[in-house]
Design an enzyme around this catalytic site. Structure first.
Site, short mmCIF file in Angstrom:
data_model
loop_
_atom_site.label_atom_id
_atom_site.label_comp_id
_atom_site.label_asym_id
_atom_site.label_seq_id
_atom_site.Cartn_x
_atom_site.Cartn_y
_atom_site.Cartn_z
N LYS A 1 2.46 -11.89 1.05
CA LYS A 1 1.10 -12.22 1.47
C LYS A 1 0.71 -13.60 0.99
O LYS A 1 0.08 -14.36 1.72
CB LYS A 1 0.13 -11.19 0.88
N HIS B 1 9.86 -3.94 8.75
CA HIS B 1 9.74 -2.56 9.26
C HIS B 1 10.30 -2.50 10.69
O HIS B 1 10.98 -1.54 11.07
CB HIS B 1 8.27 -2.12 9.33
N CYS C 1 5.87 0.12 -7.22
CA CYS C 1 7.10 0.86 -6.88
C CYS C 1 6.81 2.34 -6.63
O CYS C 1 7.63 3.05 -6.07
CB CYS C 1 8.13 0.80 -8.00
N HIS D 1 7.20 -6.39 -8.58
CA HIS D 1 5.78 -6.58 -8.31
C HIS D 1 5.08 -7.53 -9.28
O HIS D 1 3.91 -7.82 -9.10
CB HIS D 1 5.08 -5.21 -8.26
N CYS E 1 5.15 1.95 -12.53
CA CYS E 1 4.73 0.78 -11.74
C CYS E 1 4.08 1.30 -10.46
O CYS E 1 4.71 2.00 -9.68
CB CYS E 1 5.90 -0.13 -11.41
N CYS F 1 7.11 -5.54 -14.11
CA CYS F 1 8.00 -5.02 -13.07
C CYS F 1 8.56 -6.23 -12.32
O CYS F 1 7.79 -7.07 -11.85
CB CYS F 1 7.21 -4.12 -12.11
N LYS G 1 11.48 -14.81 1.38
CA LYS G 1 11.03 -13.43 1.31
C LYS G 1 9.60 -13.36 1.82
O LYS G 1 8.81 -14.26 1.54
CB LYS G 1 11.07 -13.03 -0.17
N HIS H 1 5.25 -5.05 9.45
CA HIS H 1 5.81 -6.40 9.45
C HIS H 1 7.19 -6.37 10.08
O HIS H 1 7.73 -5.31 10.44
CB HIS H 1 5.78 -7.04 8.07
#
Ligand code: MSP
Length: 515
Positions: free
Chosen positions: A301, A21, A129, A147, A126, A144, A298, A18
């Protein structure tokens, strides 16, 4: 500086690449290209992080065996980096044989010297993570916070790394080499994590029952090396540790580990401790950059706003994406990618201010000087200002202040435009003052030549196009300060090649295809 070894974080292959990255890889590429141009021997390493339960699960969900799944996603990362003109010297995959051997060798050594020992681990794990969380890190509803999932309680026999033994050495490193971790806010964050009550030895293996997709612990079938030791080691495997002595000696220590702000603990505490234990010198700088959001949000998906850089390049071209991300955002802080801003920025800076400038100069040379660069010199006052901006540019590039470096380069563009508009060479030609007119065109062209070089790390395609239109044969990637075209002013008599706009305006809002 005669060598520059730059690394990026290696991306998880549980999903496609994405823009976040891409942001980091482009930054590393900007620096790699910049230092190559300065004549340094550059080694630029990037790659993918393929082991761990996240990847194993994503493969299962796709109905594939992990290696096949990794091969496919790794290829998508490589395609994306190619499309974005990322000039990495090597692309490391943690599933490659050489890497597994180095990881196992390190493990053996650390175990033999007592820095790795067996113990029982009980913790809240998690899977998102790939890390254990502390009770107090969980949200009020026990999830978490990143997530939004409940962590699992895990209890098992693992190997631990004796992190506590290296606490003082890491503290010293962070205090005495104030340049080791940047920006300074992140260095202070790491110092706080170091003093945290929870600072403990950390587990570096999992039992095969909880993780199968990983490098096995040597001589112990039931344990698998857990992601962080595996992943961090890529930086030394890639440089040739234990496998290519010459390359290793030439490039280690890394001059820069470029990472996102979320993984500073691993890079500024775990990694230096492992290196200290192995008696390997520490990296010169770890830089934790900010995060990119998309249209102010942010990426996720569920929001459907995860942008695949492969598509983005198809819509806007690599130069536009690279330019916008780094002209519009401060690298050390969080930033944003917005389609409308991207189009407005590149059209204004690259098509109008820079592209039209070159086009005007070349058209006037076509009409008034048989398409030849006149023999002249840059006026002293303009040359002096250019030197100052170029100095600022270099300082900013070296301190990773890319937006400021780009701004400094654009001062030259603005100066050249102002010069043309004030001196009006077209009127000078009409008045029969050919020499004066050519003098102005020469000055503007020389400034554009300098700008092409300054922007080359950010917009390599555009710079190559400018270079060619000015009349040089050599492609920009082959030049460096050692090459005479690079340092010398544009020579009189060069035949220009006016082929129309070097940067074509992006006319309308194009849909960006999400994954
Ligand atoms: N595999 C680990 C890193 C191991 S390095 C030895 C990992 N992978 S990741 O795929 O989750 O992230 C890879 C890099 O991309 C990290 O540096 C991370 O901070 C960065 N980014 C992920 N999302 C990002 C943005 N939205 N914006 C900018 N960078 C981001 O962590």
């Amino acid at each position: 500086m005669n060598k520059f070894y730059v690394t990026t974080a290696i991306d998880y292959v549980n999903a496609a690449p994405h823009i976040g990255h891409a942001y980091e890889k482009i930054a590393a590429d900007i620096l790699a290209r910049y230092y190559r141009l300065q004549g340094a021997a550059v080694f630029f390493l990037t790659g993918v992080d393929e082991h761990g339960s996240k990847v194993e699960k994503a493969a299962a969900a796709a109905g594939k065996v992990p290696q096949e799944f990794c091969d496919e996603i790794a290829a998508r990362f490589q395609q994306a980096w190619q499309a974005l003109q990322i000039s990495n010297d090597y692309f490391i995959r943690t599933t490659e044989e050489r890497h597994a051997q180095v990881v196992q060798e390190i493990f053996r050594k650390l175990r033999a010297q007592g820095d790795v020992y067996k113990g029982e681990y009980v913790g809240l794990y998690c899977e998102g993570c790939e890390d254990f969380l502390r009770e107090r890190d969980l949200s009020e509803d026990g999830l978490c916070p990143t997530h939004r999932r409940a962590p699992k309680e895990l209890k098992e026999e693992n190997y631990f790394f004796r992190l506590t033994k290296y606490k003082q050495a890491i503290r010293d490193w962070l205090h005495t080499s104030a340049q080791a971790v940047k920006p300074d806010g992140r260095r202070r964050e790491v110092l706080n994590q170091l003093e945290d009550d929870d600072f403990k030895d950390f587990s570096i293996t999992r039992s095969r029952g909880s993780l199968t997709w990983g490098i096995p612990v040597p001589d112990e079938e039931d344990q698998v090396i857990y992601v962080w030791i595996d992943a961090l080691t890529n930086y030394i495997t890639g440089a040739g540790y234990l496998t290519d002595e010459e390359h290793w000696k030439k490039f280690w220590p890394a001059d820069l580990h470029l990472i996102g702000k979320d993984i500073t603990k691993f890079h500024c505490i775990y990694w230096p401790a492992i290196l200290l234990a192995l008696d390997i010198s520490l990296p010169k700088l770890v830089f934790g950059h900010g995060f990119i959001t998309v249209e102010g949000q942010k990426m996720s998906k569920s929001l459907g706003n995860v942008i695949d850089p492969n598509f983005l390049v198809k819509e806007y071209g690599a130069d536009a994406v690279r330019y916008f991300l780094f002209a519009a955002n401060s690298f050390d802080q969080d930033g944003d990618f917005s389609r409308a801003d991207c189009i407005a920025t590149v059209n204004s800076h690259l098509a109008n201010n820079l592209g039209n400038l070159l086009n005007r100069v070349l058209s006037l040379l076509d009409r008034n000087n048989d398409s030849l660069v006149p023999a002249a010199a840059l006026e002293e006052s303009l040359a002096k200002r250019a030197v100052e901006h170029v100095q600022t540019y270099h300082q900013c590039m070296r301190s990773l202040e890319f937006a400021k470096a780009i701004e400094a380069a654009f001062h030259l563009v603005n100066d050249a435009n102002k010069y043309l508009n004030e001196q009006k060479p077209w009127s000078l030609f009409k008045e029969g003052k050919k020499q004066e007119g050519l003098q102005v065109l020469y000055g503007a062209l020389e400034l554009v030549r300098q700008v092409a070089l300054l922007l080359y790390p950010v917009t390599p395609g555009l710079s190559a196009a400018i270079w060619e239109q000015i009349g040089f044969d050599s492609l920009i990637p082959q030049i460096s300060v050692a090459h005479e075209d690079c340092c010398n002013p544009v020579p009189g008599g060069l035949k220009i090649k006016n082929k129309g706009p070097v940067f074509v305006r992006i006319e309308e809002l194009q849909p960006v295809i999400s994954t």
